[in-house]
Scaffold this active site. Structure first.
Site, PDB file in Angstrom:
ATOM      1  N   GLY A  42       0.832  -1.199   0.000  1.00  0.00           N
ATOM      2  CA  GLY A  42       0.000   0.000   0.000  1.00  0.00           C
ATOM      3  C   GLY A  42       0.857   1.236   0.000  1.00  0.00           C
ATOM      4  N   ASN A  43       0.269   2.377   0.277  1.00  0.00           N
ATOM      5  CA  ASN A  43       1.030   3.629   0.294  1.00  0.00           C
ATOM      6  C   ASN A  43       0.431   4.566   1.340  1.00  0.00           C
ATOM      7  OD1 ASN A  43      -1.006   5.502  -1.028  1.00  0.00           O
ATOM      8  ND2 ASN A  43      -0.882   3.845  -2.526  1.00  0.00           N
ATOM      9  N   ARG A  44       1.134   5.649   1.617  1.00  0.00           N
ATOM     10  CA  ARG A  44       0.762   6.575   2.689  1.00  0.00           C
ATOM     11  C   ARG A  44      -0.203   7.638   2.232  1.00  0.00           C
ATOM     12  NH1 ARG A  44       4.449   6.243   6.813  1.00  0.00           N
ATOM     13  NH2 ARG A  44       6.437   5.265   6.263  1.00  0.00           N
ATOM     14  N   ALA A  83      -4.277   7.762  -4.507  1.00  0.00           N
ATOM     15  CA  ALA A  83      -2.883   7.341  -4.662  1.00  0.00           C
ATOM     16  C   ALA A  83      -2.920   5.863  -5.046  1.00  0.00           C
ATOM     17  CB  ALA A  83      -2.112   7.560  -3.373  1.00  0.00           C
TER      18      ALA A  83
END
Ligand code: CTP
Ligand code: CA
Length: 222
Positions: A33-35, A100
């Site tokens: 995943g990502n922030r 995102a």
């Protein structure tokens, strides 16, 4: 006063927003995943709602709630987000891709939890590319005004300009990340770019940036 003026333009307009990260499963208990907190996309959706727009929000996994008048579709992966966006985008006036989206996903999402082998000291995970959601929409729906984001740490404006052109977007919002701006924070500094015009906004809250973005879209497209 500015609100009343802008609401005249947004009243009844149909806006689709994507927000948040995507999660790409490795197995039932792990993902890549990502922030992304989703705050920017949710702020855009909420501001547009207040301005009288009919808002649909496609959201990845986030810890945020949306106003009951916003139609919300929750998704997990990039492939699910593409499916939801494609289903919702017909008959929209504007699509803002604030999500995102993970660029790659594990080639295989295993049905069972992956276990370490005895003596295993490393592992290799093979990734495959995810579809580009905003570029797909820009190509397939020329009547929709399509807006992307470009979160960059360096050469922000040059990268954003190139991305807008390459993806065929009507507008891109260049977003400097790092130095207390961008991801997981309440403040942002966007530069709004079309082919013809660029406008650097003063750093402010994500709701204020959302308001100015919606004003710029109204000026340029309707
Ligand atoms: N985006 C998308 N689908 C993807 C990747 C990105 O729709 N698979 C959208 C994002 O929502 C954003 C824009 O494309 O509006 C730019 O995302 P960004 O990650 O900055 O661009 P990439 O093309 O993925 O380039 P890179 O990450 O390599 O800088
Ligand atoms: Ca990316």
């Amino acid at each position: 006063q500015a609100w009343v003026e802008l609401a005249k333009h947004w009243q009844g307009k149909r806006l689709l927003v994507s927000a948040g990260p995507t999660q790409e499963a490795m197995d039932p208990v792990r993902f890549l995943g990502n922030r992304s907190s989703g705050k920017m996309g949710f702020a855009i959706a909420e501001t547009a709602r207040k301005l009288g727009a009919v808002v649909t929000l496609v959201a990845g996994p986030v810890a945020l709630s949306a106003h009951p008048e916003i139609r919300r579709v929750d998704v997990v992966s990039a492939q699910e987000m593409l499916a939801a966006v494609t289903e919702q985008v017909k008959q929209q006036d504007v699509f803002i891709s604030a999500a995102a989206v993970a660029d790659f996903r594990p080639e295989t999402a295993h049905d069972r939890k992956l276990k370490k082998q005895a003596g295993q000291d490393d592992m290799t995970l093979r990734l495959v590319k995810n579809p580009d959601i905003v570029a797909t929409v820009a190509q397939q729906y020329p009547d929709v005004f399509v807006v992307g984001f470009a979160a960059e740490t360096d050469d922000v404006l040059a990268h954003a300009r190139e991305k807008r052109a390459r993806k065929g977007l009507d507008m891109i919002c260049a977003n400097r990340v790092g130095d207390g701006l961008g991801f997981e924070t309440d403040d942002n500094q966007l530069t709004l770019m079309t082919e013809a015009q660029e406008r650097a906004l003063t750093p402010s809250s994500k709701s204020q940036q959302a308001f100015e973005l919606l004003a710029f879209i109204a000026e340029t497209s309707f």
